[in-house]
Scaffold this active site. Sequence first.
Site, PDB file in Angstrom:
ATOM      1  N   HIS A 109       0.884  -1.174   0.000  1.00 13.75           N
ATOM      2  CA  HIS A 109       0.000   0.000   0.000  1.00 13.75           C
ATOM      3  C   HIS A 109       0.917   1.217   0.000  1.00 13.75           C
ATOM      4  CE1 HIS A 109      -3.190   2.759   0.628  1.00 13.75           C
ATOM      5  NE2 HIS A 109      -3.078   2.875   1.936  1.00 13.75           N
ATOM      6  N   ASP A 192      -7.546   3.992  -3.100  1.00 13.72           N
ATOM      7  CA  ASP A 192      -7.762   3.066  -1.990  1.00 13.72           C
ATOM      8  C   ASP A 192      -8.432   3.785  -0.818  1.00 13.72           C
ATOM      9  OD1 ASP A 192      -6.869   0.252  -0.816  1.00 13.72           O
ATOM     10  OD2 ASP A 192      -6.422   1.745   0.711  1.00 13.72           O
TER      11      ASP A 192
END
Length: 334
Positions: A109, A192
């Site tokens: 991420h 995200d």
Amino acid sequence: MPAKIYYDQDADLSVLKDKTIAILGYGSQGHAHAQNLRDSGLKVVVAELPGTANYQLAIQHGFQPVSTPEAVRQADIITILLPDEIQPEVFRTQIREHLRPGNYLVCSHGFNVHYGQFDIPAGVSVILVAPKGPGHLVRSEFVRGGGVPCLMALGENCGPEAKQVALAYAKGIGGTRAGVIETTFAEETETDLFGEQVVLCGGVSALVKAAFEILVEAGYQPELAYFECMHELKLIVDLFYQGGLSYMRYSVSNTAEYGDYTRGPRIITDQTRAEMRKILEEIRSGQFAKEWILENKANAPAFKAMRRREREHPIEQVGRQLRRMMKWIEAKEV
């Protein structure tokens, strides 16, 4: 412009054959990455805290966990799979000084890279390989001979082989079997966060609670409100998952489909869309990141208070009781 997607034939595992890969954190993603890479014939070392459940799990899976500094010293490729909020401190105190020119830092991420929480030494390439699924699915699909789609991105000042290393890593965890989509750290991070806040967690949670509260305030039984506003949501989401909005509408009654078309736009109004755009701007500007970073530096008092309060919402209390009636559900308690 259509996304650029890479598959098995685009990646060469031999790029990693003489390299050691450190997996920092043997949690949801960590256990899957470590096992899949090892099963792909690559050398893997795991870092985990002694005495933890994940440490014992790593031992059960045939690894011999070491400390984070030791794992970084041994490795050419360092994959950091720790919670976002603790990564900067671990990077500063246990990772950075042990990095060497030519190392690769892999993230699943982009939050801390995109928002400048890592001070990356010269000569270290940062890459993103992000499976679009939980670790248990990354592992189970790999074992079955399949894979979970991944996102891939290259950080600034990457070395010339960074893209091939990223693709090889993605192949090692099974991602190229399904497809690896090229993106950027900014795009992965911002989409995200937006998805989590506006739909997947924030939006859905707020919508479910509001609908439950309105039915109960109107005199309907909480149990029925729970079934209609939370329990049956899984049935709809499963239809989305299998075939999109069209398959969901094909599968439900004509009454439900008509209500979808005519009432849905009254819930998601221009005002709602304006708030969504505001949230996106907070993400893109770094305002949300700054807020979350400062919250954690203060030991997360507001976050912990909200967590406690939300666990006692009436919909949670009713749900605990009703789930006991449904033996086919593997009910979970936090």
